[in-house]
Structures are given as structure tokens and as C-alpha cells.
Design an enzyme around this catalytic site. Structure first.
Site, mmCIF file in Angstrom:
data_model
loop_
_atom_site.group_PDB
_atom_site.id
_atom_site.type_symbol
_atom_site.label_atom_id
_atom_site.label_comp_id
_atom_site.label_asym_id
_atom_site.label_seq_id
_atom_site.Cartn_x
_atom_site.Cartn_y
_atom_site.Cartn_z
ATOM 1 N N ILE A 43 0.821 -1.210 0.000
ATOM 2 C CA ILE A 43 0.000 0.000 0.000
ATOM 3 C C ILE A 43 0.857 1.263 0.000
ATOM 4 O O ILE A 43 0.404 2.341 -0.386
ATOM 5 C CB ILE A 43 -0.938 -0.004 1.225
ATOM 6 N N LYS A 44 2.113 1.130 0.412
ATOM 7 C CA LYS A 44 2.990 2.301 0.543
ATOM 8 C C LYS A 44 3.329 2.946 -0.801
ATOM 9 O O LYS A 44 3.788 4.091 -0.835
ATOM 10 C CB LYS A 44 4.274 1.901 1.269
ATOM 11 N N ASP A 45 3.106 2.235 -1.906
ATOM 12 C CA ASP A 45 3.346 2.842 -3.221
ATOM 13 C C ASP A 45 2.520 4.112 -3.390
ATOM 14 O O ASP A 45 2.969 5.094 -3.999
ATOM 15 C CB ASP A 45 2.972 1.868 -4.340
#
Length: 452
Positions: A43-45
Site C-alpha cells: 500500500i505504501k506505493d
């Protein structure tokens, strides 16, 4: 033609997948937002690219610059992808708690990685926060991202993650469950969803050893709550500025063991190969079962992919060393025999002497020794067949009839895995304790252990 101009355009629009087995005890459906479909597998993208683009707009990141960040691995991957496409260098600091796979993956996409100690205060000059800040001051044309206090983090989830969940559930979502660390996902997505429906409950999953839960409930920064823990990517020993605690309705703590065991269950029972925090999120949700009703619709965030934890959560030895797996090992079998001596036979002794030992000690298998080394094996079944064919073999030397030595395994091998070695043709294995003393484990030993 339909194609993307760069890998960055594939970020977002991740699927919701209904869970079945691991949430069978809950009264309502649970949908997982599977974020490892992002190109960096987490999700950090989303927020990594948002923070880079905001820095470019503000002139904080200039062509040829260096991106510097303290990361548990996933944010670094997102930043590294952005750096590759946009032409920046990357230097990341991380902690020695993070899996080796995460560090290796960051290096694979061109980042320099500096590993720092975990068990130091954030203000300590050795901490990964402090090292990142120092490097950003020392290196020309460097930009320190600071995902914890960079509000572009939560803005990314307000603009992307929250709207996606609302649209994918047709506005029927009643609960958002997030294993939270920097606060960006839960605050950004939660804020958007509550603006759409103030009754939506936002639940944060925290780790024992983190101070976030107590801070949410009391407003007190209680450092006595802080102690080392194993779970990666969630919990904090300070409160990042990305948190808006008013968005969060409840914090629930989950043990390191429960999170790890649940991650493995999700992978095996749902076919979704998830990271550590997904296990924590589902485990925390199950702890809150009494707060749910049949008309609810829960969305839980699955942050990242299990490939980053194959050396830890998905490694039986790592799990057993921490007491996370209730699996009996070869060591348990050996210890349960009250230090019985290993009965052996010399290769130059007669077969008849081997038969006498088997009867005397009521055993079926004998390791064969030469110069105090195991060089072969005698088994009752194999010996019986040979003697039926030639009764005179009882006067022969053991080395003339012995079979190959029993396979050797480590003491920490789970007994469930011994089926690879113990079969119809081979009835035992050899193991050695810390002092180098050999022990034998047979089919009978395993049956006793599994039945106890």
C-alpha cells in the site's frame, strides 16, 4: 492500444476480496483490500509517489537529487520505484528488526540501505530516524521524505484508498480495519469514509510494545508502554503527525504471535500470500467480534505481500525459536526419552550380535559404527528378509549386510517433516544435540509423540 507510460500508473485500484475461512466465526462479511497488487507489492506505493510529487511541486526535490528516508521496507520500495522512473538516487535507513528480504529488495531496485539498531530511542543518533535526518543535512540536493510527519502520506489515502473502498462497496462499508504505523492509511482513508458516512467505524490495530493505543485513549505519551516487539510495520514509540486521532474510533492491541500465526493461516486458508500486518489486522478484528452484527460490512487492509517475510513468519524455525508454533520437533522427541543412550553395533561385529542387542533393548534399528563414526545401519525388517534367504548370514560381519546410514536431521526439524526421511524403506533418522551426541528417532517415536 492500452498501455501505461510507466509502472507508476499501475498504482491503485486494488481489488477487494471476500474472506471465508479465517473469518468464519464473525457474524458479517469481511472484505480484504489486497494492496500487494500495487507494483511495489504494498500500500505504501500510493503515498510514496504522492510525497515525491508534492516535494517536486514545492521545489524540495530537484533533478538529480537524492531521496532519503527511514523505512521498514515498503515505503522505501515505493520511493525507489518513483526514483527509478524520475531519475533520483535513494538512500534508506531501516532497523535490524526488518526482514532480510525487505533489505535485499530495496537494494535490487538500486537503493542504498543502512541498517540501524531497533532498540534505541527515536532521538538517539543511532536510530534510523536520526540517521536519515543527518544524511539529509549532509548530502547536497537531498530530500528527507519523513513519511511519519509528511502529510502527503495521509492525503494519498484520502484521495485514493478511501474513495476506492467507498466505490467498491457501493457505500455499504460499515467498518475500516487497519494495522497502523505512520497513521497515513487509517487517517486518510478513514477521514474520507467518515465524511461520506459519519457512522462508519474506524478501528486501528496496534502492537504490544507500542504507545499508540494508550495515547488515543488518554492523550498521554506513556513511554512505559514502549518495549521491543517483533511485528513489522505497525505500532510506534512516538506519535507521527499524520495521525488525526479523532478519526479513529478504537485501538486494539495484538500479540506478535497472534499476528504471525494468523498471517500463515490467511495464506494457507484463503490463498492470499500476505505480510505480517495483515495477520495482525485480522487477528485484531476477531478479538472485536462482539462489536459486530450481521448487517455490518468490514473492510480490512492487507498492506503487503508475504514474499517479504519468507525468512521470518513463513520460516518454521524462526517461528519455533520464538514460541509462535505449537509444533513438536525432533528435540522434543529426544528430550522425552530421558537421555536414553544410543545403542549401536560395530561394523566388524557379527550379525548374531546385532540380533542379540535388538532383542535385549527391544529395538528395531541399529546404527553401525566404525572408528566411532556412523557408517551404516541395521534394521530388523531388512535383516529378517536377508536371514530368510540365507540363515548362515548370522555368522557374517555386520558390514556385509548393513544398509546405508540413516539420514541425519537437525534437532529443530518438526516431526511432521520427518515423513520426507522416514518411509517404508527407511525407518529412522539420526540427529545430534548441541554437544554433538547422536540420537536416533524412529517411526515408533513419532507415533508416540503425535499421540501424546
Amino acid at each position: 492500444m492500452k498501455f501505461c507510460n510507466s509502472i507508476l500508473e499501475t498504482i491503485g485500484n486494488t481489488p477487494l476480496v471476500k474472506l471465508h475461512r479465517v473469518t468464519a466465526g464473525l457474524p458479517c462479511p469481511v472484505l480484504a483490500k489486497v494492496e500487494f497488487f500495487n507494483p511495489g507489492n504494498s500500500i505504501k506505493d500510493r503515498m510514496a509517489v504522492k510525497m515525491v510529487e508534492e516535494a517536486e511541486k514545492q521545489g524540495l526535490l530537484k533533478p538529480g537529487g537524492t531521496i532519503i528516508e527511514g523505512t521498514s521496507g515498503n515505503t522505501g520500495m515505493g520511493l525507489a520505484l518513483a526514483a527509478v522512473i524520475k531519475g533520483y538516487k535513494c538512500i534508506f535507513t531501516t532497523t535490524d528488526k526488518q526482514s532480510k528480504e525487505k533489505v535485499d529488495i530495496l537494494k535490487a531496485v538500486g537503493a542504498e540501505v543502512i541498517v540501524c539498531p531497533t532498540n534505541v530511542e527515536p532521538e538517539d543518533p543511532r536510530s534510523y530516524y536520526s540517521v536519515a535526518r543527518r544524511l539529509s543535512q549532509e548530502i547536497p540536493n537531498a530530500f528527507y521524505v519523513n513519511q511519519y510527519d509528511n502529510l502527503a502520506n495521509r492525503e494519498a489515502h484520502y484521495e485514493q484508498t478511501g474513495p476506492e473502498i467507498w466505490e467498491q462497496t457501493d457505500g455499504k462499508v460499515t467498518h475500516l480495519v487497519v494495522a497502523t504505523g505512520t497513521g497515513g492509511t487509517i487517517t486518510g482513508a478513514g477521514k474520507f469514509l467518515k465524511e461520506k458516512n459519519p457512522d462508519i467505524q474506524v478501528w486501528a490495530i496496534d502492537s504490544y510494545g507500542s504507545l499508540l493505543k494508550k495515547y488515543h485513549e488518554t492523550g498521554e505519551l506513556d513511554m512505559s508502554e514502549v518495549y521491543p516487539y517483533i511485528t513489522e510495520g505497525i505500532g510506534e514509540d512516538f506519535v507521527p503527525q499524520n495521525y488525526d486521532m479523532s478519526v479513529i474510533d478504537h485501538f486494539e492491541k495484538v500479540t506478535d504471535k497472534d499476528g504471525a500465526v494468523m498471517a500463515r493461516r490467511i495464506s494457507k486458508e484463503e490463498g492470499i500470500f500476505v505480510g505480517y500486518s495483515a495477520g495482525s489486522a485480522v487477528s485484531g478484528l476477531l478479538q472485536l467480534k462482539s462489536r459486530l452484527k450481521p448487517t455490518d460490512l468490514v473492510v480490512v487492509i492487507f498492506h503487503d505481500h508475504g514474499s517479504r517475510y519468507v525468512g521470518k513468519v513463513y520460516n518454521d524455525q524462526w517461528m519455533m525459536e520464538r514460541g509462535f508454533l505449537d509444533v513438536k520437533t525432533v528435540k522434543d522427541v529426544v528430550n522425552g526419552r530421558r537421555n536414553q543412550p544410543l545403542v549401536t553395533i560395530g561394523q566388524d561385529e557379527k550379525v548374531s550380535e546385532a540380533i542379540v542387542k535388538m532383542k535385549k533393548y527391544d529395538i528395531e534399528h541399529l546404527p553401525v559404527l566404525h572408528n566411532n563414526q556412523i557408517v551404516g545401519a541395521i534394521s530388523e525388517g531388512g535383516l529378517f528378509n536377508r536371514l530368510i534367504d540365507d540363515v548362515n548370514l548370522k555368522d557374517a560381519q555386520v558390514k556385509q549386510v548393513m544398509q546405508a546410514a540413516f539420514p541425519e536431521v537437525s534437532m529443530d526439524t518438526p516431526i511432521e517433516k520427518l515423513s520426507v526421511y522416514i518411509n517404508k524403506e527407511n525407518g529412522a533418522v539420526i540427529t545430534k544435540d548441541d554437544s554433538g551426541k547422536p540420537h536416533i528417532v524412529t517411526k515408533y517415536d513419532i507415533i508416540q509423540a503425535l499421540g501424546s
